[in-house]
Write a protein that holds these residues in place. Structure first.
Motif, PDB file in Angstrom:
ATOM      1  N   TYR A  36       0.834  -1.199   0.000  1.00  0.00           N
ATOM      2  CA  TYR A  36       0.000   0.000   0.000  1.00  0.00           C
ATOM      3  C   TYR A  36       0.875   1.258   0.000  1.00  0.00           C
ATOM      4  O   TYR A  36       0.628   2.194  -0.757  1.00  0.00           O
ATOM      5  N   PHE A  37       1.899   1.267   0.856  1.00  0.00           N
ATOM      6  CA  PHE A  37       2.804   2.410   0.925  1.00  0.00           C
ATOM      7  C   PHE A  37       3.517   2.619  -0.415  1.00  0.00           C
ATOM      8  O   PHE A  37       3.613   3.745  -0.915  1.00  0.00           O
ATOM      9  N   ALA A  38       3.998   1.536  -1.006  1.00  0.00           N
ATOM     10  CA  ALA A  38       4.711   1.630  -2.285  1.00  0.00           C
ATOM     11  C   ALA A  38       3.779   2.137  -3.390  1.00  0.00           C
ATOM     12  O   ALA A  38       4.172   2.982  -4.201  1.00  0.00           O
ATOM     13  N   MET A  39       2.544   1.648  -3.407  1.00  0.00           N
ATOM     14  CA  MET A  39       1.595   2.089  -4.427  1.00  0.00           C
ATOM     15  C   MET A  39       1.216   3.560  -4.224  1.00  0.00           C
ATOM     16  O   MET A  39       1.089   4.319  -5.192  1.00  0.00           O
ATOM     17  N   THR A  40       1.065   3.963  -2.975  1.00  0.00           N
ATOM     18  CA  THR A  40       0.748   5.361  -2.683  1.00  0.00           C
ATOM     19  C   THR A  40       1.903   6.271  -3.095  1.00  0.00           C
ATOM     20  O   THR A  40       1.695   7.318  -3.720  1.00  0.00           O
ATOM     21  N   LEU A  41       3.110   5.871  -2.758  1.00  0.00           N
ATOM     22  CA  LEU A  41       4.283   6.650  -3.137  1.00  0.00           C
ATOM     23  C   LEU A  41       4.416   6.713  -4.661  1.00  0.00           C
ATOM     24  O   LEU A  41       4.688   7.774  -5.233  1.00  0.00           O
ATOM     25  N   GLY A  42       4.212   5.578  -5.317  1.00  0.00           N
ATOM     26  CA  GLY A  42       4.279   5.541  -6.783  1.00  0.00           C
ATOM     27  C   GLY A  42       3.242   6.449  -7.409  1.00  0.00           C
ATOM     28  O   GLY A  42       3.528   7.172  -8.372  1.00  0.00           O
ATOM     29  N   ALA A  43       2.028   6.447  -6.880  1.00  0.00           N
ATOM     30  CA  ALA A  43       0.970   7.310  -7.411  1.00  0.00           C
ATOM     31  C   ALA A  43       1.328   8.780  -7.211  1.00  0.00           C
ATOM     32  O   ALA A  43       1.109   9.612  -8.099  1.00  0.00           O
ATOM     33  N   PHE A  44       1.884   9.095  -6.044  1.00  0.00           N
ATOM     34  CA  PHE A  44       2.278  10.471  -5.772  1.00  0.00           C
ATOM     35  C   PHE A  44       3.369  10.937  -6.729  1.00  0.00           C
ATOM     36  O   PHE A  44       3.285  12.031  -7.302  1.00  0.00           O
ATOM     37  N   VAL A  45       4.376  10.106  -6.923  1.00  0.00           N
ATOM     38  CA  VAL A  45       5.471  10.455  -7.834  1.00  0.00           C
ATOM     39  C   VAL A  45       4.938  10.618  -9.254  1.00  0.00           C
ATOM     40  O   VAL A  45       5.293  11.565  -9.969  1.00  0.00           O
ATOM     41  N   PHE A  46       4.069   9.722  -9.674  1.00  0.00           N
ATOM     42  CA  PHE A  46       3.467   9.813 -11.003  1.00  0.00           C
ATOM     43  C   PHE A  46       2.679  11.107 -11.144  1.00  0.00           C
ATOM     44  O   PHE A  46       2.793  11.822 -12.144  1.00  0.00           O
ATOM     45  N   TRP A  47       1.871  11.439 -10.151  1.00  0.00           N
ATOM     46  CA  TRP A  47       1.048  12.648 -10.179  1.00  0.00           C
ATOM     47  C   TRP A  47       1.934  13.893 -10.282  1.00  0.00           C
ATOM     48  O   TRP A  47       1.657  14.798 -11.072  1.00  0.00           O
ATOM     49  N   GLN A  48       3.000  13.941  -9.499  1.00  0.00           N
ATOM     50  CA  GLN A  48       3.894  15.093  -9.528  1.00  0.00           C
ATOM     51  C   GLN A  48       4.607  15.217 -10.872  1.00  0.00           C
ATOM     52  O   GLN A  48       4.751  16.314 -11.408  1.00  0.00           O
ATOM     53  N   SER A  49       5.024  14.098 -11.428  1.00  0.00           N
ATOM     54  CA  SER A  49       5.722  14.162 -12.714  1.00  0.00           C
ATOM     55  C   SER A  49       4.766  14.598 -13.822  1.00  0.00           C
ATOM     56  O   SER A  49       5.148  15.362 -14.710  1.00  0.00           O
ATOM     57  N   MET A  50       3.520  14.147 -13.776  1.00  0.00           N
ATOM     58  CA  MET A  50       2.533  14.569 -14.774  1.00  0.00           C
ATOM     59  C   MET A  50       2.237  16.068 -14.621  1.00  0.00           C
ATOM     60  O   MET A  50       2.065  16.768 -15.620  1.00  0.00           O
ATOM     61  N   GLU A  51       2.197  16.547 -13.395  1.00  0.00           N
ATOM     62  CA  GLU A  51       1.967  17.973 -13.158  1.00  0.00           C
ATOM     63  C   GLU A  51       3.107  18.798 -13.742  1.00  0.00           C
ATOM     64  O   GLU A  51       2.877  19.798 -14.420  1.00  0.00           O
ATOM     65  N   LYS A  52       4.343  18.370 -13.510  1.00  0.00           N
ATOM     66  CA  LYS A  52       5.498  19.087 -14.063  1.00  0.00           C
ATOM     67  C   LYS A  52       5.492  19.038 -15.585  1.00  0.00           C
ATOM     68  O   LYS A  52       5.796  20.029 -16.253  1.00  0.00           O
ATOM     69  N   LEU A  53       5.145  17.898 -16.138  1.00  0.00           N
ATOM     70  CA  LEU A  53       5.072  17.762 -17.590  1.00  0.00           C
ATOM     71  C   LEU A  53       4.001  18.689 -18.158  1.00  0.00           C
ATOM     72  O   LEU A  53       4.211  19.359 -19.174  1.00  0.00           O
ATOM     73  N   HIS A  54       2.853  18.745 -17.514  1.00  0.00           N
ATOM     74  CA  HIS A  54       1.767  19.600 -17.963  1.00  0.00           C
ATOM     75  C   HIS A  54       2.191  21.069 -17.953  1.00  0.00           C
ATOM     76  O   HIS A  54       1.929  21.809 -18.903  1.00  0.00           O
ATOM     77  N   VAL A  55       2.848  21.496 -16.890  1.00  0.00           N
ATOM     78  CA  VAL A  55       3.318  22.881 -16.797  1.00  0.00           C
ATOM     79  C   VAL A  55       4.349  23.163 -17.878  1.00  0.00           C
ATOM     80  O   VAL A  55       4.302  24.209 -18.536  1.00  0.00           O
ATOM     81  N   TRP A  56       5.264  22.226 -18.107  1.00  0.00           N
ATOM     82  CA  TRP A  56       6.297  22.405 -19.125  1.00  0.00           C
ATOM     83  C   TRP A  56       5.669  22.557 -20.512  1.00  0.00           C
ATOM     84  O   TRP A  56       6.037  23.437 -21.288  1.00  0.00           O
ATOM     85  N   ILE A  57       4.692  21.690 -20.817  1.00  0.00           N
ATOM     86  CA  ILE A  57       4.017  21.756 -22.121  1.00  0.00           C
ATOM     87  C   ILE A  57       3.279  23.082 -22.270  1.00  0.00           C
ATOM     88  O   ILE A  57       3.340  23.732 -23.319  1.00  0.00           O
ATOM     89  N   ALA A  58       2.574  23.501 -21.227  1.00  0.00           N
ATOM     90  CA  ALA A  58       1.827  24.755 -21.289  1.00  0.00           C
ATOM     91  C   ALA A  58       2.763  25.944 -21.514  1.00  0.00           C
ATOM     92  O   ALA A  58       2.460  26.835 -22.321  1.00  0.00           O
ATOM     93  N   LEU A  59       3.890  25.966 -20.840  1.00  0.00           N
ATOM     94  CA  LEU A  59       4.840  27.068 -21.022  1.00  0.00           C
ATOM     95  C   LEU A  59       5.376  27.100 -22.445  1.00  0.00           C
ATOM     96  O   LEU A  59       5.495  28.164 -23.052  1.00  0.00           O
TER      97      LEU A  59
END
Length: 62
Positions: free
Chosen positions: A7-30
């Protein structure tokens, strides 16, 4: 214990994925904004150039 670790590993993985997608989205928008600004500047340069060429031709004809 394995369930908690999984559960901890899946939660951490989801968080890392979410953050990387957020950074990617911001980069694309810029980059889209930069591209839009560049195209607008190029269009303005073309308009000014055409206007100056038109005025020069009118001056030559007169």
């Amino acid at each position: 214990m394995v369930k908690v670790a999984t559960y901890f590993a899946m939660t951490l993985g989801a968080f890392v994925f979410w953050q990387s997608m957020e950074k990617l989205h911001v980069w694309i928008a810029l980059h889209q904004d930069e591209k839009k600004e560049r195209l607008e500047k190029e269009a303005e340069i073309r308009r000014v150039r055409e206007e100056l060429l038109r005025l020069a031709k009118e001056k030559d004809l007169a």
